[in-house]
Write an enzyme that holds these catalytic residues in place. Structure first.
Site, mmCIF file in Angstrom:
data_model
loop_
_atom_site.group_PDB
_atom_site.id
_atom_site.type_symbol
_atom_site.label_atom_id
_atom_site.label_comp_id
_atom_site.label_asym_id
_atom_site.label_seq_id
_atom_site.Cartn_x
_atom_site.Cartn_y
_atom_site.Cartn_z
ATOM 1 N NE ARG A 97 -3.364 -0.240 2.751
ATOM 2 C CZ ARG A 97 -3.833 -0.755 3.889
ATOM 3 N NH1 ARG A 97 -3.667 -0.095 5.031
ATOM 4 N NH2 ARG A 97 -4.452 -1.916 3.896
ATOM 5 C CG ASP A 148 -5.412 -6.305 4.465
ATOM 6 O OD1 ASP A 148 -4.854 -6.718 5.491
ATOM 7 O OD2 ASP A 148 -5.559 -5.096 4.202
#
Length: 231
Positions: A97, A148
């Site tokens: 990210r 995730d």
């Protein structure tokens, strides 16, 4: 309600705060696309679109891709290969990210007038609390070793894969997202443990406040953040 969980493993102490890498591209940061190792791995990269807690694409996501440091990608590929022998598969929601995306999260959390996603993502929480343990200014995802994801059960021929019922959606800000919460059914808890066991076999550790959140241990670059775009 416990406040020590969220989108990040947590705020780091000032003396341990990672430095921002000067890398401008994924290649310079040594980030690789997981699909170079597993071309058909299932993905639904939430922050590349609007199906997320901000209801808009996050800064730095120019494509729905899962980038990871190579040792992390290789470990994740081993998890996927092992699961396929059991007619199961992973489904990825987020990987590396960019730091600019994390800054976007923080700006969104400060905007208390935007409550569009409250029913889905934080129904029992006031938005003003999100910056107190839920959304941090520094994310482990920006170090390229955190993922995730969820698990799917497939038919014997590998088709018709369906996500296991984990008891909550992704990025659900509530104690029910804790991996070992008693507030889910025994089957939902068992499904979380199936995912955790599969990931732990290849060296990933779960963040216990989020059943979907895993980091390779040890991390390849624990003191470095990256801000190259996902593309």
């Amino acid at each position: 309600m416990a406040l020590m969980f969220g989108l990040c493993i947590g705020s780091l102490h000032a003396q341990d705060k990672p430095a921002l890498s000067p890398a401008k591209t994924a290649a310079e940061a040594k980030l690789v696309d997981i699909r170079t190792l597993v071309p058909d791995i299932a993905e639904d990269i939430k922050y590349a679109g609007s199906d997320n807690f901000m209801d808009t694409p996050a800064d730095g996501y120019r494509a729905p891709a899962c980038l990871l440091l190579r040792p992390v990608a290789e470990a994740l590929a081993r998890v996927e290969r092992d699961l396929r022998t059991r007619h199961q598969r992973l489904k990825i929601w987020d990987c590396y990210r960019p730091a600019r995306a994390v800054a976007h999260f923080v700006r969104w959390a400060h905007d208390l007038s935007d409550q569009r996603t409250k029913p889905q993502h934080y129904p029992r929480l006031d938005k003003s609390e999100l910056l107190h343990g839920y959304i941090a200014e520094s994310s482990g995802h920006s170090r390229g070793a955190t993922i995730d994801l969820t698990m799917q059960q497939c038919a014997a021929d590998g088709s018709r894969c369906m996500p296991l019922d984990m008891g909550t959606d992704f990025d659900f800000f509530d104690v029910r997202a804790h991996t070992d919460t008693p507030d889910v059914t025994p089957q939902q808890h068992a499904n979380r443990l199936l995912l955790r066991d599969a990931m732990e076999r290849e060296g990933f550790r779960n963040y216990p406040m989020e059943w979907w959140h895993y980091t390779l241990d040890p991390e390849p670059t624990p003191h470095t953040l990256y801000d190259v775009p996902v593309q």
